[in-house]
Structures are given as structure tokens and as C-alpha cells.
Motif scaffolding. Structure first.
Motif, PDB file in Angstrom:
ATOM      1  N   ASN A 206       0.850  -1.187   0.000  1.00 27.94           N
ATOM      2  CA  ASN A 206       0.000   0.000   0.000  1.00 27.94           C
ATOM      3  C   ASN A 206       0.889   1.242   0.000  1.00 27.94           C
ATOM      4  N   VAL A 207       0.935   1.935  -1.131  1.00 24.66           N
ATOM      5  CA  VAL A 207       1.786   3.120  -1.268  1.00 24.66           C
ATOM      6  C   VAL A 207       0.925   4.369  -1.108  1.00 24.66           C
ATOM      7  N   LEU A 210       4.505   8.691  -3.422  1.00 23.31           N
ATOM      8  CA  LEU A 210       5.546   8.348  -4.375  1.00 23.31           C
ATOM      9  C   LEU A 210       5.991   9.661  -5.009  1.00 23.31           C
ATOM     10  N   ILE A 219       9.363   7.084  -1.038  1.00 20.47           N
ATOM     11  CA  ILE A 219       8.258   6.126  -1.063  1.00 20.47           C
ATOM     12  C   ILE A 219       7.776   5.905   0.358  1.00 20.47           C
ATOM     13  N   GLY A 221       4.619   4.020   2.627  1.00 12.19           N
ATOM     14  CA  GLY A 221       3.524   3.061   2.517  1.00 12.19           C
ATOM     15  C   GLY A 221       3.538   2.052   3.646  1.00 12.19           C
ATOM     16  N   ILE A 231      13.165  -2.997  -2.265  1.00 12.81           N
ATOM     17  CA  ILE A 231      12.977  -1.917  -3.222  1.00 12.81           C
ATOM     18  C   ILE A 231      14.207  -1.879  -4.112  1.00 12.81           C
ATOM     19  N   LYS A 255      10.817   3.898 -13.114  1.00 11.23           N
ATOM     20  CA  LYS A 255      10.079   2.734 -12.614  1.00 11.23           C
ATOM     21  C   LYS A 255      10.856   2.113 -11.454  1.00 11.23           C
ATOM     22  N   GLU A 257      11.113  -0.966  -8.756  1.00 11.10           N
ATOM     23  CA  GLU A 257      10.669  -2.343  -8.558  1.00 11.10           C
ATOM     24  C   GLU A 257      10.592  -2.649  -7.059  1.00 11.10           C
ATOM     25  N   TYR A 270       6.019  -5.777  -7.741  1.00 10.20           N
ATOM     26  CA  TYR A 270       5.314  -4.555  -8.132  1.00 10.20           C
ATOM     27  C   TYR A 270       6.252  -3.663  -8.929  1.00 10.20           C
ATOM     28  N   GLN A 271       5.677  -2.903  -9.867  1.00  5.86           N
ATOM     29  CA  GLN A 271       6.405  -1.840 -10.557  1.00  5.86           C
ATOM     30  C   GLN A 271       5.719  -0.528 -10.241  1.00  5.86           C
ATOM     31  N   LEU A 272       6.445   0.350  -9.585  1.00 11.84           N
ATOM     32  CA  LEU A 272       5.900   1.642  -9.207  1.00 11.84           C
ATOM     33  C   LEU A 272       6.384   2.679 -10.204  1.00 11.84           C
ATOM     34  N   VAL A 274       6.905   6.351 -11.229  1.00 14.18           N
ATOM     35  CA  VAL A 274       7.027   7.629 -10.544  1.00 14.18           C
ATOM     36  C   VAL A 274       6.526   8.732 -11.460  1.00 14.18           C
TER      37      VAL A 274
END
Length: 275
Positions: A206-207, A210, A219, A221, A231, A255, A257, A270-272, A274
């Protein structure tokens, strides 16, 4: 003649002292126990003291101080001697032999130290009441006699335990909490184990923030506090509520990871992206 008798008496006294010394420590006798390397994948290193080498199938760990380290994307299975069970060692994990002993009543004792990372164990029911298999961490000890369970250890020593079958005794600060099948708990260094709660196997990330700051990204979360968080392939610590607030380099493709792993080894990638 007197000198001969005096020498004989000294020998007899020495024998009596040796017998008493052995009786004072009746448990520890020469052990034929071992951990055998099975199914190594990727970069798995064996080390002892200043020497190290890649492992190979069939290699045995038989001495206190023998250490296995798995690198990123690597894993290995360690069989526990005479069919006692096995330990699956996940990536980024270090496992050190602390004790492999057989007592004078046939009890077999296996103690492994995990400073960071994740291991999953399957141990058959032990027929000798004094036998035990234990995972030691900076936070405490997880001990079993016949079960299937997993242990996750963050870099700051926090220990998460999830039990699939059987029961695990988690001990720290003079207190013990039993984690039965279908339950999990958390132990923080310097504190007693938390109460056991239903097993969640929750890999959600849960982010809440970002935010790019120049060439870095903040980041914020939460994850389940028993889980491990990586991360960009680097282990991160979370607090007792699972919250984290970290700043890492911003990749050129913007991105990030993230990987979340439970004590039982379930993973979610997950790929976040930005903004």
C-alpha cells in the motif's frame, strides 16, 4: 616401589576426574549430523572463516560456523541429515550452523542462525522428546519438533513467523508464544514475541506517497509487518505496524521495482511508476 605406587595413584585420580568431567556434560557427544545441499539455483556460496566457494549438490555442512549465503534471485534446499526434514533458503539470505549435536540418549539437535532473509522449513514429527530444530535470529528463537513453517528476518532483526502445519514456539526475553498452524506473529529485538494472529499471507503493498525529489524518490507506505520488503532489489526495514518511509535513487525509466515476501515465501512483484 613407592614411586611406582605414587604414579599409579596419580593416573587413577586423573581417570576419576575425567569421568566426572564427562558426567558433568552428559548431553554433548560426537555427532554424525549434517545439512546436505540440494537443488542449488543461481549464486549460492558456502563459507567458513575466511574461505568461501560456490556450493554443489551433495555438499555437506557438518561443523559449527558453516555458512550458506544466497544472492539475488538464488535459492537452495538443505536436507537435515537422516530424513528429519529440509530447509528452503530464499534469495538474499544467510544461514549459519550454530549447533549439530547428538545426545547420549539419541536426541538430535539442530540450531541454525538466520541474520537476514527468509527460510521455509518442513520438519517431520521427532520421535525423541529431547530432539529439536531451531531457527535463531537477532530477535529470538523459533523452535519446532514437527511442522511446516516459515521465518522472515529483516535487516534490523525483526522476525516474522508463519505456520502452515503443526506449531512453532517463538521465544524471546524469557517469554514463549506458540504459533499454531494457520497463525503468524512478529518478534522485535529486545521485546517478547507478539500474540499469534490468524495467518494472512498478505502480499499487498500500500503506497501512500511516491514523490520524485531530483534524482531520488521518496516512497511511503505499508505492508504486513511480518513480511520482507525489497525496493530495487535492496532489503528495507518496516516498523512494527508495517509502515516504511524510504528514499532511493530514481531509475532513468522512472520505474521502481518492489517485492513483498511473506514468512512462508509467497512473493508479489510490483512496478511503481514515478510521476
Amino acid at each position: 616401589m613407592k614411586a611406582w605406587w605414587a604414579g599409579l595413584m596419580l593416573v587413577m585420580v586423573g581417570l576419576v576426574m575425567a569421568i566426572h568431567a564427562l558426567a558433568a556434560d552428559p548431553l554433548r557427544v560426537k555427532s554424525d549430523q549434517w545439512l546436505e545441499v540440494r537443488r542449488p539455483i543461481g549464486q549460492v556460496i558456502y563459507s567458513r572463516g575466511q574461505t568461501s566457494q560456490p556450493v554443489h549438490k551433495g555438499m555437506r555442512l557438518q561443523s559449527v560456523g558453516d555458512t550458506i549465503t544466497t544472492k539475488q534471485g538464488s535459492s537452495v534446499v538443505l536436507g537435515i541429515d537422516v530424513g528429519t526434514g529440509f530447509v528452503k533458503v530464499s534469495e538474499n539470505t544467510t544461514v549459519t550452523v550454530q549447533k549439530l549435536e547428538t545426545g547420549n540418549k539419541g536426541e538430535r539437535i539442530t540450531e541454525l542462525l538466520v541474520l537476514s532473509g527468509q527460510v521455509n522449513l518442513q520438519v517431520r514429527p521427532l520421535t525423541n522428546n529431547a530432539s529439536r530444530v531451531e531457527i535463531k535470529t537477532p530477535a529470538g528463537v523459533a523452535g519446532v519438533r514437527g511442522t511446516e513453517f516459515g521465518v522472515s528476518v529483516q535487516n534490523d532483526g525483526k522476525m516474522g513467523v508463519g505456520t502452515k502445519k503443526g506449531a512453532v514456539a517463538t521465544s524471546a526475553q524469557g517469554q514463549t508464544v506458540l504459533v499454531k498452524g494457520g497463525f503468524q506473529n512478529l518478534t522485535i529485538p529486545g521485546q517478547p514475541p507478539s500474540p499469534a494472529v490468524p495467518l494472512r499471507e498478505d502480499t499487498r503493498l500500500n503506497v501512500s506517497q511516491l514523490l520524485a525529489r531530483g534524482r531520488r524518490v521518496q516512497i511511503v507506505g505499508t505492508v504486513d509487518p511480518v513480511n520482507l520488503l525489497l525496493i530495487n532489489q535492496q532489503p528495507q526495514n518496516v516498523n512494527s505496524n508495517g509502515r516504511f518511509d524510504i528514499t532511493v535513487p530514481l531509475p532513468s525509466n522512472r520505474k521502481v521495482e518492489a517485492t513483498v515476501s511473506t514468512p512462508l515465501g509467497t512473493k508479489q512483484l510490483y512496478q511503481l511508476i514515478v510521476p
